[in-house]
Design a protein around this motif. Structure first.
Motif, short mmCIF file in Angstrom:
data_model
loop_
_atom_site.label_atom_id
_atom_site.label_comp_id
_atom_site.label_asym_id
_atom_site.label_seq_id
_atom_site.Cartn_x
_atom_site.Cartn_y
_atom_site.Cartn_z
N LYS A 14 39.38 43.47 32.66
CA LYS A 14 38.25 43.70 31.71
C LYS A 14 36.94 43.50 32.46
O LYS A 14 36.01 44.23 32.15
N THR A 15 36.60 43.02 33.56
CA THR A 15 35.60 42.78 34.37
C THR A 15 35.05 44.15 34.78
O THR A 15 33.90 44.50 34.70
N LYS A 34 43.77 47.74 29.37
CA LYS A 34 44.64 46.57 29.59
C LYS A 34 46.03 47.11 29.94
O LYS A 34 46.73 46.52 30.69
N GLU A 40 44.24 40.35 34.51
CA GLU A 40 43.68 40.70 33.21
C GLU A 40 42.41 40.65 33.12
O GLU A 40 41.45 41.48 32.71
N GLN A 41 41.57 39.43 33.88
CA GLN A 41 40.23 39.28 33.85
C GLN A 41 39.46 40.25 34.72
O GLN A 41 38.75 40.69 34.33
#
Length: 179
Positions: A145-146, A151, A141-142
């Motif tokens: 996002k990065t 999602k 998930e990180q």
């Protein structure tokens, strides 16, 4: 600088070519670079990326935020008045570097680091960065996002979560021991 940008942010080379000095926000321990221009993933449903780069004071030679600061200062006098883009060509006439030019510089850096360019490309930095982050315990998930994946994106699992095909530390050591 562009190779470190590619590795530290995990973003596409196109995104790196869109960085503008006026969109760099300085905080005590980080730089945040906002990308308001249209890029491959731009849409009304997706947020535009913000590249967050920490000051890495433990290893000043590897501190991308400091490298960016120095680069901006060193290019100030040669920077054309009408450009706000961070990455510039270095031969006259000086102008903003294209994605292709940045890609070529990354390839040169990788090649001079001993990377087999018949197996890897400039875009391999995205694969290497996301895979290394995952192996270091960063959540999917990180990572999404990065690097600007949505999602529900399965991009990492489909294309990036694969063995690098070489010693897992060889790539990072090659990049971090550049002279």
């Amino acid at each position: 600088m562009v190779t470190l940008l590619a590795l530290v942010t995990g973003h596409r080379i196109q995104t790196l070519s869109k960085i503008k000095i006026s969109n760099i926000i300085y905080f005590e321990d980080t730089l945040e670079i906002r990308i308001p221009d249209s890029i491959k993933t731009s849409s009304c449903k997706n947020f535009q990326p913000a590249l967050v780069i920490p000051y890495f004071r433990e290893e000043p030679k590897l501190c991308l935020a400091s490298v960016i600061d120095v680069y901006i200062k060193k290019t100030k006098d040669t920077r054309p008045n009408d450009t706000d883009y961070l990455v510039l060509t270095y031969k006259k006439p000086i102008y903003p570097a294209s994605s292709q030019r940045i890609s070529n510089w990354i390839k040169l850096t990788l090649k001079s680091s001993g990377i087999d360019m018949s197996q890897f490309s400039a875009y391999s930095t995205r694969h290497a960065a996301t895979s290394a982050a995952y192996r270091a315990g960063v959540s999917i998930e990180q990572i999404r996002k990065t690097v600007g994946w949505t999602k529900n994106s399965s991009m990492f699992n489909r294309f990036y979560n694969r063995p690098l095909g070489l010693d897992s530390t060889e790539f990072a050591k090659a990049i971090l021991t550049l002279k």
